[in-house]
Design a protein around this motif. Structure first.
Motif, PDB file in Angstrom:
ATOM      1  N   ASP A   1       2.438 -56.735 -17.227  1.00 25.14           N
ATOM      2  CA  ASP A   1       1.132 -56.467 -18.022  1.00 25.14           C
ATOM      3  C   ASP A   1       0.223 -55.707 -16.996  1.00 25.14           C
ATOM      4  O   ASP A   1       0.707 -54.868 -16.421  1.00 25.14           O
ATOM      5  N   ASP A   2      -1.150 -55.972 -17.175  1.00 26.83           N
ATOM      6  CA  ASP A   2      -2.034 -55.490 -16.350  1.00 26.83           C
ATOM      7  C   ASP A   2      -2.206 -55.831 -14.781  1.00 26.83           C
ATOM      8  O   ASP A   2      -3.214 -55.774 -14.217  1.00 26.83           O
ATOM      9  N   GLY A   3      -1.242 -56.674 -14.368  1.00 32.53           N
ATOM     10  CA  GLY A   3      -1.265 -57.189 -12.852  1.00 32.53           C
ATOM     11  C   GLY A   3      -0.879 -56.157 -11.875  1.00 32.53           C
ATOM     12  O   GLY A   3      -0.129 -55.120 -11.992  1.00 32.53           O
ATOM     13  N   TRP A   4      -1.489 -56.604 -10.611  1.00 34.10           N
ATOM     14  CA  TRP A   4      -1.067 -55.490  -9.595  1.00 34.10           C
ATOM     15  C   TRP A   4      -0.492 -56.665  -8.244  1.00 34.10           C
ATOM     16  O   TRP A   4      -1.289 -57.646  -8.057  1.00 34.10           O
ATOM     17  N   LEU A   5       0.189 -56.101  -7.452  1.00 32.65           N
ATOM     18  CA  LEU A   5       0.702 -56.513  -6.350  1.00 32.65           C
ATOM     19  C   LEU A   5      -0.592 -56.082  -4.952  1.00 32.65           C
ATOM     20  O   LEU A   5      -0.844 -55.032  -5.011  1.00 32.65           O
ATOM     21  N   THR A   6      -0.864 -57.135  -4.308  1.00 34.42           N
ATOM     22  CA  THR A   6      -1.757 -56.644  -3.252  1.00 34.42           C
ATOM     23  C   THR A   6      -1.154 -56.577  -1.788  1.00 34.42           C
ATOM     24  O   THR A   6      -0.422 -57.157  -1.429  1.00 34.42           O
ATOM     25  N   VAL A   7      -1.390 -55.485  -1.301  1.00 27.89           N
ATOM     26  CA  VAL A   7      -1.054 -54.982   0.022  1.00 27.89           C
ATOM     27  C   VAL A   7      -2.055 -54.916   0.953  1.00 27.89           C
ATOM     28  O   VAL A   7      -3.295 -54.556   0.699  1.00 27.89           O
ATOM     29  N   ARG A   8      -1.898 -54.679   2.235  1.00 26.94           N
ATOM     30  CA  ARG A   8      -2.856 -54.206   3.227  1.00 26.94           C
ATOM     31  C   ARG A   8      -2.279 -52.776   4.010  1.00 26.94           C
ATOM     32  O   ARG A   8      -1.241 -52.813   4.464  1.00 26.94           O
ATOM     33  N   ASP A   9      -3.147 -51.427   3.759  1.00 28.57           N
ATOM     34  CA  ASP A   9      -2.449 -50.503   4.247  1.00 28.57           C
ATOM     35  C   ASP A   9      -2.587 -50.287   5.709  1.00 28.57           C
ATOM     36  O   ASP A   9      -2.998 -51.223   6.392  1.00 28.57           O
ATOM     37  N   LYS A  10      -1.944 -49.027   6.204  1.00 23.70           N
ATOM     38  CA  LYS A  10      -1.982 -49.171   7.796  1.00 23.70           C
ATOM     39  C   LYS A  10      -3.566 -49.048   8.344  1.00 23.70           C
ATOM     40  O   LYS A  10      -3.466 -49.373   9.514  1.00 23.70           O
TER      41      LYS A  10
END
Length: 251
Positions: free
Chosen positions: A82-91
């Motif tokens: 659905d409208d979910g997102w994974l969270t990451v930390r960029d460089k």
């Protein structure tokens, strides 16, 4: 005459911008979780001249519909529903969001997506050596150990899964999505809280949702319009030369 050339030049520049967006869509047709991007122009209502191209406001939007699902049967491949997102930390250490669920374990035993570290839900996720990893539907990361007669699951951590309205997101050149500065979620802190309602499914990846046929048709249409604008500029230039010749003859 100069006004006509200027308008054609503005229109040609806008078409070139559209072509760059479409070219990027087609280049990422095989990129996991990629969302196709479009731009459009709307008239600035504060400007009375509705035919003035330079007074149009350019806006961009993303097609966030799901792409085709690829059954990989790999435990670290995730489909975010659905409208979910994974969270990451960029460089740069900034929190960002992605639909790309192709997780890998780096040399520091951290989960990463395209070399961006995956953010945990109020925890740091470190994967121990020599274990099988399984991610549950609620984002909990577990280790699986097979004993003689039973299987033991131990919690390692949990993924930070978020729900964000489309209008609050902006995509940057690295392909990740970020919160806009004027977002309605949190105007003071540029992060989103974890949502317990988001679900994932392991063993599956969401492919790019780029519609190749539509983008190709749009590219051809833009190319023809660009050619027309170039002809308009050429005709205006020729008319200007003819006018100068007539003035010189009369003099």
């Amino acid at each position: 005459m100069e006004n006509s050339i200027y308008k054609s030049m503005i229109a040609a520049n806008q078409l070139l911008e559209k072509q760059n967006i479409i070219a990027n869509n087609l280049a990422n047709i095989s990129t996991t979780g990629f969302k196709e991007k479009f731009i459009f122009q709307i008239q600035n209502q504060n400007i009375k001249n509705l035919y003035n191209n330079c007074n149009k406001i350019t806006k961009e939007y993303h097609n966030l519909s799901s792409g085709i699902l690829n059954h990989t049967k790999r435990n670290l491949d995730l489909f975010i529903k659905d409208d979910g997102w994974l969270t990451v930390r960029d460089k740069n250490g900034q929190e960002a969001y992605t639909k790309n669920g192709h997780l890998k374990i780096n040399s520091n035993r951290k989960l990463t997506i395209q070399d961006n570290e995956v953010v945990g839900n109020n925890c740091n996720i470190t994967i121990p050596n020599n274990i099988n990893v399984k991610i549950l539907s609620d984002g909990i990361v577990t280790s699986i150990k097979k004993n003689k007669n039973h299987i033991t699951q131990t919690k390692i951590g949990a993924l930070k899964l978020v729900r964000i309205p489309t209008q609050d997101l902006i995509q940057k050149e690295n392909g990740l999505f970020y919160l806009k500065k004027d977002n309605q979620i949190n105007k003071y802190i540029n992060t989103v809280n974890h949502s317990n309602k988001i679900r994932v499914q392991s063993g599956m990846l969401e492919e790019s949702n780029v519609n190749a046929s539509r983008n190709m048709i749009e590219m051809i249409s833009n190319a023809r319009q660009f050619e027309m604008q170039m002809k308009m500029i050429s005709m205006c230039d020729q008319n200007s030369e003819y006018a100068n010749q007539l003035i010189n003859i009369n003099n």
